[in-house]
Design a protein around this motif. Sequence first.
Motif, short mmCIF file in Angstrom:
data_model
loop_
_atom_site.label_atom_id
_atom_site.label_comp_id
_atom_site.label_asym_id
_atom_site.label_seq_id
_atom_site.Cartn_x
_atom_site.Cartn_y
_atom_site.Cartn_z
N ASN A 1 25.72 64.65 26.46
CA ASN A 1 24.47 64.74 27.20
C ASN A 1 23.36 65.10 26.23
OD1 ASN A 1 25.57 64.77 30.16
ND2 ASN A 1 26.84 66.17 29.00
N ARG A 2 22.21 64.46 26.40
CA ARG A 2 21.04 64.77 25.58
C ARG A 2 19.94 65.28 26.50
NH1 ARG A 2 20.11 60.27 22.20
NH2 ARG A 2 19.37 59.16 24.02
N ILE A 3 19.42 66.45 26.18
CA ILE A 3 18.35 67.02 27.00
C ILE A 3 17.08 66.20 26.76
CG2 ILE A 3 16.91 69.06 27.40
CD1 ILE A 3 19.40 70.74 26.68
N THR A 4 16.51 65.74 27.85
CA THR A 4 15.33 64.88 27.79
C THR A 4 14.07 65.56 28.33
OG1 THR A 4 15.94 63.94 29.94
CG2 THR A 4 16.69 62.76 27.96
N TRP B 1 18.52 65.72 31.72
CA TRP B 1 19.36 65.25 30.62
C TRP B 1 19.92 63.87 30.94
CZ3 TRP B 1 20.50 68.99 34.09
CH2 TRP B 1 21.66 68.86 34.85
N SER B 2 20.21 63.13 29.87
CA SER B 2 20.83 61.81 29.99
C SER B 2 22.30 61.92 29.59
CB SER B 2 20.14 60.81 29.05
OG SER B 2 18.84 60.55 29.50
N ARG C 1 21.18 59.75 34.61
CA ARG C 1 20.15 60.74 34.29
C ARG C 1 20.20 61.82 35.37
NH1 ARG C 1 18.53 55.81 32.92
NH2 ARG C 1 17.78 55.51 30.80
N HIS D 1 22.09 68.33 22.24
CA HIS D 1 23.23 67.65 22.87
C HIS D 1 24.27 68.67 23.32
CE1 HIS D 1 21.54 64.36 20.45
NE2 HIS D 1 22.04 63.57 21.38
N TYR E 1 18.95 65.88 36.72
CA TYR E 1 17.84 66.83 36.60
C TYR E 1 17.91 67.94 37.66
CZ TYR E 1 15.81 64.62 40.70
OH TYR E 1 15.62 64.15 41.97
N PRO F 1 19.20 75.24 25.36
CA PRO F 1 18.55 74.02 25.82
C PRO F 1 17.14 73.82 25.25
CG PRO F 1 18.47 75.71 27.52
CD PRO F 1 19.26 76.27 26.39
#
Length: 169
Positions: free
Chosen positions: A73-76, A86-87, A102, A56, A104, A51
């Motif tokens: 999923n994209r780690i934000t 993540w989104s 989203r 992703h 968390y 992560p």
Amino acid sequence: MRLSDEFAVVVEATIPAPPERVWELVADISTSPRFSPELQRTEWLQDADGPVVGAHFAGHNARPDGYEWQVVNRITEFTPNERFGWSVLPEIGTAQGDAFARWYYELTPEGAGTRVRHGMRMGNLRTPLHAFIEANPDQEEAIVGARLTALRTGIEAVLAGIAEDVTRS
């Protein structure tokens, strides 16, 4: 509750372990599938192996009624021992800011343990839930209510599993 209310679900629990130990579990994308009734498995994408913001991973989901789906999923957010976010996206390359949802984890030291907030908020992209509600507009509140209940149940199961894991270690 209606879909246009941009619903969210947040569950808090105190886990009897320091944030560093809880972090090991929440920052590991393979933890949630061990306890979630919906998320079945995860895997890193595009040669990611851990992560970091921008990485992703795929989430493979299934419901008891047999409906299955996969998301990217994209780690934000990734602040060790504090916050992991993540989104949920339809595909890699989805514009920044766009998401189905989203999710968390937020960790706060609390005595000898850790207060964990695990939650999700609906995003701005259309989901299959939108189409289902459009086909059944008179049932919108019941449909949204059932989805919120399923999400809350899943989050509670994941937090309970994490708490059980840290007490066994």
